[in-house]
Design an enzyme around this catalytic site. Structure first.
Site, PDB file in Angstrom:
ATOM      1  N   ASP A 169      20.641  62.504   7.484  1.00 11.16           N
ATOM      2  CA  ASP A 169      22.057  61.618   7.109  1.00 11.16           C
ATOM      3  C   ASP A 169      23.449  63.001   7.209  1.00 11.16           C
ATOM      4  OD1 ASP A 169      23.891  60.323   7.969  1.00 11.16           O
ATOM      5  OD2 ASP A 169      22.783  58.860   6.701  1.00 11.16           O
ATOM      6  N   GLY A 170      23.923  62.673   8.283  1.00  9.93           N
ATOM      7  CA  GLY A 170      24.880  63.200   8.293  1.00  9.93           C
ATOM      8  C   GLY A 170      26.056  62.382   7.397  1.00  9.93           C
ATOM      9  N   THR A 209      26.509  60.145  19.208  1.00 10.49           N
ATOM     10  CA  THR A 209      26.343  59.405  20.018  1.00 10.49           C
ATOM     11  C   THR A 209      27.590  58.361  19.835  1.00 10.49           C
ATOM     12  OG1 THR A 209      24.421  57.677  18.503  1.00 10.49           O
ATOM     13  CG2 THR A 209      23.455  59.272  19.668  1.00 10.49           C
ATOM     14  N   ASP A 264      29.784  65.447  16.592  1.00 16.78           N
ATOM     15  CA  ASP A 264      29.561  65.601  17.992  1.00 16.78           C
ATOM     16  C   ASP A 264      27.897  64.099  18.111  1.00 16.78           C
ATOM     17  OD1 ASP A 264      27.554  66.343  20.340  1.00 16.78           O
ATOM     18  OD2 ASP A 264      27.007  67.853  19.801  1.00 16.78           O
TER      19      ASP A 264
HETATM   20  N1  AG3 Z   1      27.367  62.098  22.547  1.00 15.80           N
HETATM   21  C1  AG3 Z   1      28.128  61.169  23.207  1.00 15.80           C
HETATM   22  C2  AG3 Z   1      27.402  60.805  24.082  1.00 15.80           C
HETATM   23  C3  AG3 Z   1      28.498  59.485  24.181  1.00 15.80           C
HETATM   24  C4  AG3 Z   1      27.921  58.647  25.443  1.00 15.80           C
HETATM   25  N2  AG3 Z   1      28.004  57.555  25.630  1.00 15.80           N
HETATM   26  C5  AG3 Z   1      26.922  56.554  26.266  1.00 15.80           C
HETATM   27  N3  AG3 Z   1      26.678  57.142  27.579  1.00 15.80           N
HETATM   28  N4  AG3 Z   1      27.518  55.121  26.328  1.00 15.80           N
HETATM   29  C6  AG3 Z   1      26.764  63.431  23.054  1.00 15.80           C
HETATM   30  C7  AG3 Z   1      25.691  64.284  22.260  1.00 15.80           C
HETATM   31  C8  AG3 Z   1      25.375  65.304  23.910  1.00 15.80           C
HETATM   32  N5  AG3 Z   1      25.951  66.876  22.581  1.00 15.80           N
END
Ligand code: AG3
Length: 281
Positions: free
Chosen positions: A138-139, A158, A156
């Site tokens: 966990d970060g 979600t 990076d």
């Molecule tokens: N991270 C951000 C993704 C967010 C997308 N959100 C969505 N589709 N509702 C992406 C990780 C790539 N390394």
């Protein structure tokens, strides 16, 4: 019969949908549902809990912008920490910089990396680079407890739901600040200003409570909600435009598909509604 995948966009009561030709991987980790699918027009796509994490078609925009902007702002980014990013796309861009000696990746979910290593090596293969250490934990805990210090931290993550939530808190940003060297800087993926203005405003507010200098920049990512993506930079010292590392940029002679020196500058020019959102705080 053709299969379609649909990501719901509750912010607008809408959705984004595309044809899937094959499900390459589908499993549930202790944290989330992970799928990698083949599509007709978007290449391979990583879906986590039914949200598009990347498509091979446009992942370069996100990964170049989240990596090269901070790495060409800091004059000597030797040690980099990536929180999240288990797919390896951000790692791939970071290890292209000769000046970068060490990349530590802290990803909560090992299954994301394993699945991407198997099905999307174009992103994941550099996870195996000797410059890279992968820690599957966990970060939030990592930045609270580590004794390491970094020049650049890249978040990076979600969206701020389920496992991503802790990566958008003031406490998390404060711990990142603590483990940055005295001239360090951080970049956090900061969601979509047109449809999630309050979220972006909240990130700006929290970063400004901790970092002496905060800058926002943007990029066009067609397969993410609204296609208009924000990145927040918290910096202890450097200014992304005044301290742009032109000499290293020229010497490196790297090729990019989205990033370039005009974009490095221009990405910080924000539309009025976005400027007001982050200036308000
Ligand atoms: N991270 C951000 C993704 C967010 C997308 N959100 C969505 N589709 N509702 C992406 C990780 C790539 N390394």
């Amino acid at each position: 019969m053709a299969i379609r995948f649909t990501e719901e966009y509750p912010e607008i009561n809408g959705a984004f949908s595309f044809e899937v030709t094959k499900i390459l991987f589908s499993d549930r980790s202790p944290y989330q549902k992970i799928e990698i699918v083949e599509t007709t027009h978007l290449g391979r796509v990583l879906l986590i809990d039914n949200l598009v994490m990347f498509t091979e078609r446009d992942e370069y925009v996100y990964h170049e912008m989240i990596a090269h902007v901070p790495l060409y702002t800091h004059p000597r980014p030797e040690k980099v920490l990536i929180i999240g990013g288990g797919d390896g796309g951000t790692v791939r861009e970071c290890v292209r910089h000769q000046v970068v000696q060490q990349v530590d990746l802290v990803e909560i979910d090992e299954m994301v990396s394993q699945a991407c290593l198997q099905y999307v090596p174009s992103l994941a293969s550099k996870l195996l680079s000797e410059k890279v250490n992968c820690y599957f934990q966990d970060g939030v805990e990592y930045v609270r407890n580590t004794r390491e210090k970094y020049d650049v931290i890249i978040i990076d993550s979600t969206d701020p739901v389920s496992v991503g939530e802790g990566l958008f808190t003031r406490e998390f940003y404060r711990n990142c600040y603590q483990i940055l060297n005295e001239d360090g800087l951080l970049v956090a993926q900061s969601e979509f200003p047109p449809w999630a203005p309050e979220l972006v405003r909240g990130i700006a507010k929290k970063l400004k409570a901790i970092f002496p200098r905060v800058f926002f920049y943007q990029a066009h990512i067609p397969t993410y909600p609204s296609g208009h993506w924000a990145f927040g930079m918290g910096s202890k010292k450097y200014h992304p435009i005044n301290d742009f590392q032109a000499r290293r940029y020229e010497a490196n002679q790297l090729t990019y598909r989205y990033y370039n020196r005009d974009i490095h500058q221009g990405a910080f020019a924000l539309p009025t509604f976005f400027r007001e959102l982050v200036d308000a705080e």
